[in-house]
Design a protein around this motif. Structure first.
Motif, PDB file in Angstrom:
ATOM      1  N   PRO A 225       0.811  -1.226   0.000  1.00  0.00           N
ATOM      2  CA  PRO A 225       0.000   0.000   0.000  1.00  0.00           C
ATOM      3  C   PRO A 225       0.846   1.280   0.000  1.00  0.00           C
ATOM      4  O   PRO A 225       0.500   2.255  -0.671  1.00  0.00           O
ATOM      5  N   LEU A 226       1.944   1.253   0.742  1.00  0.00           N
ATOM      6  CA  LEU A 226       2.812   2.423   0.778  1.00  0.00           C
ATOM      7  C   LEU A 226       3.454   2.683  -0.581  1.00  0.00           C
ATOM      8  O   LEU A 226       3.604   3.844  -0.997  1.00  0.00           O
ATOM      9  N   ARG A 228       2.137   1.988  -3.448  1.00  0.00           N
ATOM     10  CA  ARG A 228       1.106   2.544  -4.333  1.00  0.00           C
ATOM     11  C   ARG A 228       0.928   4.040  -4.104  1.00  0.00           C
ATOM     12  O   ARG A 228       0.652   4.797  -5.045  1.00  0.00           O
ATOM     13  N   VAL A 229       1.079   4.477  -2.855  1.00  0.00           N
ATOM     14  CA  VAL A 229       0.868   5.886  -2.530  1.00  0.00           C
ATOM     15  C   VAL A 229       2.090   6.734  -2.888  1.00  0.00           C
ATOM     16  O   VAL A 229       1.963   7.803  -3.506  1.00  0.00           O
ATOM     17  N   LEU A 230       3.281   6.274  -2.481  1.00  0.00           N
ATOM     18  CA  LEU A 230       4.486   7.096  -2.604  1.00  0.00           C
ATOM     19  C   LEU A 230       5.377   6.724  -3.781  1.00  0.00           C
ATOM     20  O   LEU A 230       6.164   7.558  -4.246  1.00  0.00           O
ATOM     21  N   TRP A 234      10.325   7.565  -3.569  1.00  0.00           N
ATOM     22  CA  TRP A 234       9.994   8.441  -2.448  1.00  0.00           C
ATOM     23  C   TRP A 234       9.798   7.670  -1.152  1.00  0.00           C
ATOM     24  O   TRP A 234      10.127   8.181  -0.073  1.00  0.00           O
ATOM     25  N   LEU A 235       9.286   6.443  -1.237  1.00  0.00           N
ATOM     26  CA  LEU A 235       9.139   5.639  -0.023  1.00  0.00           C
ATOM     27  C   LEU A 235      10.503   5.317   0.567  1.00  0.00           C
ATOM     28  O   LEU A 235      10.722   5.424   1.783  1.00  0.00           O
TER      29      LEU A 235
END
Length: 306
Positions: A225-226, A228-230, A234-235
């Motif tokens: 999920p992280l 997909r967001v960042l 960037w993650l």
């Protein structure tokens, strides 16, 4: 000594895994770790400890290159991030149980640590027994290695370290992996000394390391999920910044055990995400016929960091 010998053999091990398959090397590596753990119960010299640590590094390299290659190759490429996430969660579980259990078995400062090494040898022997089940794995047709085109053998020249590091994005992944693992190893190596200096009990140090691993496992479970967001870049960057800030504050918080636990949890999130992201990054960039070699190059960079 743990890093130097394995630094020299990681790429050759990856090359042989590409040629011969993973199972032989997983079995050999776990058996070597068991032998070293058993030997540590009787070693009473610095020279013997140096040799044991060097062989422990080789055993770990044999095991981890093989397992990472297995995870990378056996399944659809689109699900590689998910597989490395699950693999890293399982590794984190071991990093939680190991330090915590070792701290309780070892007891207070000055206690006989032989039972800790006996426990470690038993765990490694259990791993060897489980690894024997890999002898017939994977089933025919289940691996993207099995579906590789015959012409892809022409990419064998990419098994050299220099050519692999020229693949776009590979050098950045190797550098990120080196940096994250260097931070982890500094923490693992010096937190016990930090605890000794500030009269922190052995059990508390073990629980601090277990907290860092538990936070890492939680972050790895949430990695998809992280991502997909960042996004991967960037993650990784944000998690490394959080880790750097947390580790920088550890000396300031020496007098507050609750704060130390909080900092270990925060650092664990960043350190936990770094390894699976870079593993998937390297495996995805490498050609199928040189995937284990590329993972060996990544581990060579890690050993350089150590």
């Amino acid at each position: 000594s743990y890093a130097v010998l394995s630094f020299l053999v990681a790429v050759p091990v990856g090359h042989w895994v590409d040629r011969l398959g993973e199972h032989r090397f997983v079995i050999t590596g776990t058996a070597l770790v068991a032998a070293v753990a058993g030997a540590l119960t009787g070693i009473a010299s610095i020279a013997g400890l140096v040799m044991a640590q060097a062989m422990l590094g080789v055993g770990q390299i044999l095991t981890i290159v093989s397992l990472q290659s297995q995870v990378a190759s056996n399944g659809e490429p689109s699900a590689r991030d998910a597989r490395f996430g699950v693999f890293s969660v399982v590794v984190s579980a071991g990093l939680i149980v190991g330090p915590a259990l070792g701290g309780f078995v070892g007891g207070e400062r000055g206690a006989d640590l032989t039972p800790v090494f006996v426990m470690a040898a038993g765990c490694a022997l259990a791993s060897t027994a489980v690894a024997c089940s890999l002898w017939r794995w994977p089933p025919p047709g289940s691996s993207d290695r099995a579906r590789a085109e015959p012409g892809e053998a022409n990419t064998a020249a990419l098994t050299t370290t220099l050519r692999l590091t020229r693949i776009p994005g590979m050098f950045q992944a190797l550098l990120a992996s080196l940096t994250v693992l260097a931070s982890i190893d500094i923490l693992v190596a010096y937190l016990p000394a930090f605890g000794e200096l500030h009269a922190i009990p052995v059990r508390t140090v073990g629980l601090l390391l277990a907290t860092q691993a538990a936070a890492g496992m939680t972050a790895r479970a949430l990695m998809l999920p992280l991502l997909r967001v960042l996004g991967r870049r960037w993650l990784l960057a944000s998690s490394m910044i959080a880790t750097a800030a947390s580790l920088a504050l550890v000396p300031v918080a020496a007098g507050s055990t609750p704060v130390l636990f909080g900092l270990m949890a925060c650092a664990g999130v960043g350190l936990g995400l770094g390894q699976p992201i870079t593993m998937s990054w390297v495996a995805g960039r490498a050609p199928r016929t040189a995937r284990a070699t590329a993972l060996g190059v990544r581990l060579t960079a890690n050993r350089l960091g150590q």
